[in-house]
Enzyme design. Structure first.
Site, PDB file in Angstrom:
ATOM      1  N   ASP A  92      -7.937  -3.237   6.101  1.00  0.00           N
ATOM      2  CA  ASP A  92      -7.919  -1.988   5.656  1.00  0.00           C
ATOM      3  C   ASP A  92      -9.206  -1.203   5.635  1.00  0.00           C
ATOM      4  O   ASP A  92     -10.108  -1.364   6.394  1.00  0.00           O
ATOM      5  CB  ASP A  92      -7.258  -2.165   4.169  1.00  0.00           C
ATOM      6  CG  ASP A  92      -6.373  -0.696   3.574  1.00  0.00           C
ATOM      7  OD1 ASP A  92      -6.966   0.281   3.724  1.00  0.00           O
ATOM      8  OD2 ASP A  92      -5.175  -1.058   3.266  1.00  0.00           O
ATOM      9  N   HIS A 111      -9.585   0.557   8.500  1.00  0.00           N
ATOM     10  CA  HIS A 111      -9.283   1.995   8.401  1.00  0.00           C
ATOM     11  C   HIS A 111     -10.266   2.961   8.049  1.00  0.00           C
ATOM     12  O   HIS A 111      -9.831   4.076   7.837  1.00  0.00           O
ATOM     13  CB  HIS A 111      -8.126   1.952   7.332  1.00  0.00           C
ATOM     14  CG  HIS A 111      -7.052   1.403   7.504  1.00  0.00           C
ATOM     15  ND1 HIS A 111      -5.720   1.496   6.655  1.00  0.00           N
ATOM     16  CD2 HIS A 111      -6.231   0.478   8.537  1.00  0.00           C
ATOM     17  CE1 HIS A 111      -4.798   0.649   7.197  1.00  0.00           C
ATOM     18  NE2 HIS A 111      -5.142   0.151   8.198  1.00  0.00           N
TER      19      HIS A 111
END
Ligand SMILES: *[C@@H]1O[C@H](CO)[C@@H](O)[C@H](O)[C@H]1NC(C)=O
Ligand SMILES: *[C@@H]1O[C@H](CO)[C@@H](O)[C@H](O)[C@H]1NC(C)=O
Ligand SMILES: *[C@@H]1O[C@H](CO)[C@@H](O)[C@H](O)[C@H]1NC(C)=O
Ligand SMILES: *[C@@H]1O[C@H](CO)[C@@H](O)[C@H](O)[C@H]1NC(C)=O
Length: 413
Positions: free
Chosen positions: A227, A250
């Site tokens: 993430d 991310h």
């Protein structure tokens, strides 16, 4: 006289035995085994209690390296009543969580906020060459699903909250069940030379999350997870994020802000010298429709994108489920500068600025941007990158590729 002697000896007794001045406390001297199988939680508790009661101004809790591996249950270190003004954890060993989620104590019924939590410190130094392995694999497994009471809330690996003057240096963090490190309600936090790793496909394993915290610096750190490398939530200000190698993951995200119409604020964030490799985003600001508050005064500078999907993105239509309606209020975004950002983009739209219809993004500034198509993916197929703008006000200099036509050219930049 006898009475006096009694008090004198009592006083000396307290001085010598009741008021010990320890400088070092080794967990091995408190019963830690370090075989990776025996639960060493009580030994760590005992070592911490002794360190906390020391009358020395500074005390160090030693977790030795070598081939030692210490199994710890969820633990809570509270610095509120500790006497030393500086508490060091010198961690050179390997620290590991139970591998079966059902074996985690305190994670059933109530909530299991964190594996290792540090609260109410002022002067906390956690350092060394050691590793914290949260054994997230079984938590990530789809069979560990919401409807299982243990799995419903996956713990964060390492939480530091309600603390000031926190230094986190040199350590390795791996495979947390959820976010690896979170700073909450803290100020003056200095992070450097960490390595944070989890597989690209591990869910919600953000590297470092910051919220309700200010004056936080993160420097010289490698983060590759499933993430955000760094995620910045409500109430954060005065953050310096420098010399970060990010990917997979991310990217670096502000937000998401303004969920459920909440008022949320983030300001004074400087991100410098960052490389994104194979990440979903580069630098991202995301807000929900209907929120209030602001994200402002930010600088993203000296950034290299090696094939990030979306290197530069502002998304005021963020929605992680399918039913989000467009609304009239929004988190205000202003004074955001992007400077010296180069490299490649996987998607054709390398610069996406999707601002709210009701509240445009203001004072968006771009200087020296050069984002070419990556050697794979959509942008490569079109052999060019492009930009998208909705409701943006701002300026750019002439050295911006792809061109961002909603920004007017300012020859003074
Ligand atoms: C960014 O990197 C350059 C070159 O390595 C270095 O000189 C500079 O000090 C770095 N900037 C920051 C803010 O760390
Ligand atoms: C804009 O943001 C930058 C970066 O944080 C800050 O240094 C500057 O003071 C801000 N400008 C204004 C007018 O607030
Ligand atoms: C909200 O507005 C944006 C921008 O005009 C548009 O792209 C999007 O489809 C709209 N969403 C809904 C649910 O109406
Ligand atoms: C792709 O674009 C570059 C730069 O604009 C150009 O030199 C090259 O010929 C293009 N390649 C193809 C296959 O169109």
């Amino acid at each position: 006289m006898a009475k006096f002697m009694f008090f004198l000896s009592f006083f000396l007794f307290v001085l010598v035995l009741g008021d010990p001045a320890y400088d070092f406390v080794n967990v091995l001297d408190h019963g830690a085994i370090g075989d990776g199988l025996t639960d060493d939680s009580l030994a760590f508790d005992a070592a911490f209690t002794m360190a906390c009661d020391s009358s020395s101004p500074s005390v160090t809790i030693l977790v030795p390296g070598g081939s030692k591996s210490f199994l710890l249950q969820p633990m809570h270190f509270n610095g509120k009543h500790c006497r030393p003004s500086m508490i060091f954890f010198q961690i050179d060993g390997y620290i590991v969580a139970p591998s079966d989620p059902n074996a985690w104590h305190r994670c059933d019924g109530e909530k299991c906020h964190a594996w290792l939590e540090f609260q109410h410190f002022d002067g906390l130094y956690i350092q060394g060459s050691g590793t914290f392995n949260g054994q997230g694999r079984n938590w990530w497994n789809p069979s560990c699903h919401q409807d299982n009471i243990v799995c419903a809330k996956k713990p964060t690996g390492f939480v530091i909250s309600h603390s000031n003057n926190v230094h986190l240096t040199g350590l390795n963090f791996e495979d947390s069940p959820q976010m690896h490190i979170a700073f909450e309600h803290s100020t003056r936090v200095y992070v450097s030379q960490l390595t944070i790793r989890a597989p690209a496909e591990s869910p919600n394993t953000d590297g470092i999350h910051i919220q309700q915290s200010s004056y936080v610096s993160i420097d010289h750190t490698f983060i590759g997870t499933g993430d955000d490398c760094v995620s910045i939530g409500d109430g954060s200000s005065h953050l310096e994020i420098t010399n970060i190698v990010c990917g997979p993951g991310h990217g670096i995200s502000i937000g998401s802000l303004g969920k459920h119409g909440d008022k949320e604020t983030v300001e004074y964030v400087n991100v410098r010298n960052v490389t994104f490799t194979g990440t979903q985003n580069g630098v991202r600001i995301k807000t929900w429709q209907g929120g209030k508050g602001y994200a402002k005064n930010m600088m993203f500078e000296n950034i290299v994108s090696n094939g990030a999907k979306y290197p530069i993105i502002i998304d005021q239509y963020y929605c992680d489920h399918t039913h989000c309606k467009n609304q009239t209020s929004a988190v205000h975004i202003s004074n955001i500068t992007y400077k010296n950002i180069e490299g490649t983009s996987e998607k054709q739209i390398a610069v996406k600025l999707a601002c709210s219809i009701s509240t445009p993004c203001k004072n968006i500034i771009m200087e020296n941007i050069d984002l070419k198509p990556a050697s794979h993916g959509e942008a490569n197929k079109f052999n060019e990158t492009s930009s998208y703008c909705l409701n943006v006000r701002g300026r750019s200099n002439r050295h911006v590729y792809p061109k961002v036509p909603c920004l007017y050219i300012d020859n003074n930049l």
